[in-house]
Design a protein around this motif. Structure first.
Motif, mmCIF file in Angstrom:
data_model
loop_
_atom_site.group_PDB
_atom_site.id
_atom_site.type_symbol
_atom_site.label_atom_id
_atom_site.label_comp_id
_atom_site.label_asym_id
_atom_site.label_seq_id
_atom_site.Cartn_x
_atom_site.Cartn_y
_atom_site.Cartn_z
ATOM 1 N N LYS A 105 0.845 -1.200 0.000
ATOM 2 C CA LYS A 105 0.000 0.000 0.000
ATOM 3 C C LYS A 105 0.884 1.255 0.000
ATOM 4 N N GLU A 106 1.939 1.191 0.796
ATOM 5 C CA GLU A 106 2.834 2.353 0.836
ATOM 6 C C GLU A 106 3.553 2.544 -0.504
ATOM 7 N N LYS A 107 3.899 1.428 -1.144
ATOM 8 C CA LYS A 107 4.547 1.542 -2.465
ATOM 9 C C LYS A 107 3.585 2.209 -3.450
ATOM 10 N N ARG A 108 2.322 1.770 -3.378
ATOM 11 C CA ARG A 108 1.318 2.371 -4.271
ATOM 12 C C ARG A 108 1.184 3.862 -3.981
ATOM 13 N N ASN A 109 1.310 4.212 -2.690
ATOM 14 C CA ASN A 109 1.188 5.625 -2.335
ATOM 15 C C ASN A 109 2.356 6.452 -2.862
ATOM 16 N N ILE A 110 3.535 5.830 -2.975
ATOM 17 C CA ILE A 110 4.678 6.567 -3.553
ATOM 18 C C ILE A 110 4.313 6.962 -4.981
ATOM 19 N N ILE A 111 3.756 6.006 -5.720
ATOM 20 C CA ILE A 111 3.354 6.278 -7.111
ATOM 21 C C ILE A 111 2.239 7.323 -7.141
ATOM 22 N N ARG A 112 1.305 7.199 -6.190
ATOM 23 C CA ARG A 112 0.186 8.145 -6.153
ATOM 24 C C ARG A 112 0.699 9.577 -5.923
ATOM 25 N N ASN A 113 1.658 9.713 -5.007
ATOM 26 C CA ASN A 113 2.238 11.039 -4.733
ATOM 27 C C ASN A 113 2.808 11.622 -6.009
ATOM 28 N N PHE A 114 3.561 10.776 -6.676
ATOM 29 C CA PHE A 114 4.288 11.158 -7.860
ATOM 30 C C PHE A 114 3.315 11.575 -8.974
ATOM 31 N N GLU A 115 2.212 10.821 -9.108
ATOM 32 C CA GLU A 115 1.236 11.177 -10.148
ATOM 33 C C GLU A 115 0.535 12.489 -9.814
ATOM 34 N N LYS A 116 0.255 12.692 -8.503
ATOM 35 C CA LYS A 116 -0.414 13.937 -8.100
ATOM 36 C C LYS A 116 0.473 15.128 -8.424
ATOM 37 N N VAL A 117 1.756 15.012 -8.098
ATOM 38 C CA VAL A 117 2.673 16.128 -8.300
ATOM 39 C C VAL A 117 2.825 16.434 -9.788
ATOM 40 N N PHE A 118 3.022 15.381 -10.596
ATOM 41 C CA PHE A 118 3.339 15.635 -11.996
ATOM 42 C C PHE A 118 2.142 15.960 -12.870
ATOM 43 N N SER A 119 0.929 15.635 -12.396
ATOM 44 C CA SER A 119 -0.220 16.041 -13.201
ATOM 45 C C SER A 119 -0.318 17.568 -13.154
ATOM 46 N N LYS A 120 0.288 18.179 -12.129
ATOM 47 C CA LYS A 120 0.231 19.647 -12.002
ATOM 48 C C LYS A 120 1.414 20.312 -12.728
ATOM 49 N N PHE A 121 2.372 19.505 -13.126
ATOM 50 C CA PHE A 121 3.576 20.022 -13.780
ATOM 51 C C PHE A 121 3.267 20.406 -15.219
ATOM 52 N N LYS A 122 3.592 21.613 -15.613
ATOM 53 C CA LYS A 122 3.423 21.969 -17.030
ATOM 54 C C LYS A 122 4.673 21.504 -17.749
ATOM 55 N N LYS A 123 4.480 20.732 -18.814
ATOM 56 C CA LYS A 123 5.662 20.254 -19.535
ATOM 57 C C LYS A 123 6.253 21.375 -20.383
ATOM 58 N N ASP A 124 7.585 21.423 -20.382
ATOM 59 C CA ASP A 124 8.243 22.415 -21.208
ATOM 60 C C ASP A 124 8.427 21.810 -22.603
ATOM 61 N N GLU A 125 7.528 22.225 -23.510
ATOM 62 C CA GLU A 125 7.587 21.634 -24.851
ATOM 63 C C GLU A 125 8.369 22.525 -25.811
ATOM 64 N N SER A 126 8.922 23.621 -25.282
ATOM 65 C CA SER A 126 9.583 24.571 -26.169
ATOM 66 C C SER A 126 10.837 23.966 -26.801
ATOM 67 N N LYS A 127 11.469 23.039 -26.059
ATOM 68 C CA LYS A 127 12.737 22.475 -26.534
ATOM 69 C C LYS A 127 12.566 21.471 -27.683
#
Ligand code: AMP
Ligand code: ZN
Length: 272
Positions: free
Chosen positions: A224-246
């Motif tokens: 469950k904790e391993k799944r939560n590591i992934i969940r944290n990571f998905e929550k953070v990166f869904s908010k990340f704007k990708k830099d597509e300029s490069k």
């Protein structure tokens, strides 16, 4: 939910088309074997790609296992031989690269990983694949994310997920990870129950890697904790704007897709 249901849900999430031509990267290990078995069972259009690393008896066993699996599943197998292309086995390549590195020493598995990814993309593209499927599981993903956090660079995980989130490019074959949400213990149990032809021992070159240290730590926490590591990571990166300029570059040496002017593979080869 059982493994098959979890995989089916993941494939729906990434909208994998039944007609897509999928090349499954088969190592001979349990994860990629279960990946191929389930993709076939769920009626996807797959073929196998095995990279023969030339690591003595270990590689011979891996090759036999993938040949048997592909026979059983009635799928075509493509074998790429590292010795033929590069003139030496993965072990030799790796030590030649390491002996020349002055700073920022790359560990065994990191070097092997860069070389395998480079070959996989090029071979899959030659085979006109729409997707490459690998056997990465929940534990692998939690390890990678934690390693990046410990290195102080969590953003290195921004492109990770059940499908790579790179900018689409004609030379880059997107990679999918059908077992992204499945824990390693469950995969091992499933593979043993089904008596798949699998090499369970780990690669003899996988010594002294940082990943192994992180894995030891992760083995002390629950699924469950391993799944939560992934969940944290998905929550953070869904908010990340990708830099597509490069955009995606093509490596000045080999012409393969790269983040910078020269790809990671050619940087390694230059130190050889
Ligand atoms: P690893 O980096 O060894 O943990 O492997 C991760 C995934 O890469 C596996 O689940 C396979 O899908 C793929 N892979 C690893 N080694 C090979 C290989 N020798 N040939 C083809 N695919 C591989
Ligand atoms: Zn290159």
């Amino acid at each position: 939910m059982n493994i098959q249901q979890k995989v089916s849900q993941t494939l729906k999430k990434i909208k994998l088309n039944k007609k897509a031509r999928i090349i499954v990267a088969l190592s001979g290990g349990k994860d990629s074997t279960v990946t191929a078995y389930l993709l076939k069972k769920l009626d996807y259009n797959i073929e196998g790609l095995h990279i023969n690393l030339g690591i003595g008896k270990y590689s011979e066993k891996c090759l036999k296992a993938v040949q048997k699996l592909c026979d059983d599943l009635k799928i075509k197998l493509h074998v790429h031989n590292i010795k033929k292309e590069m003139g030496s086995s993965m072990c030799y390549l790796r030590s030649a690269i390491q002996s020349k590195q002055k700073t920022g020493m790359l560990k065994n598995c990191a070097i092997c990983g860069v070389i395998k990814k480079w070959i996989m993309n090029r071979e899959a593209r030659k085979l006109k694949a729409d997707r490459i499927a690998t056997g990465h599981n929940l534990d692998d993903e939690a390890q990678t994310y934690l390693m990046n956090v410990f290195k102080g660079s969590p953003e290195l995980s921004a492109n990770s997920g059940p499908i790579t989130r790179n900018i689409p490019d004609k030379k880059f074959v997107p990679r999918i990870k059908p077992l992204f949400y499945v824990a390693e213990d469950d995969i091992r149990e499933y593979s043993k129950k089904k008596k798949f032809p699998v090499v369970y021992e780990s690669c003899p070159c996988a010594l002294g890697s940082y990943r192994i240290e992180v894995r030891k730590f992760l083995n002390t926490i629950s699924k469950k904790e391993k799944r939560n590591i992934i969940r944290n990571f998905e929550k953070v990166f869904s908010k990340f704007k990708k830099d597509e300029s490069k955009g995606i570059n093509y490596c000045e040496i080999c012409g393969e897709p790269a983040r910078n002017k020269i790809c990671k593979m050619c940087l390694l080869m230059k130190t050889r």
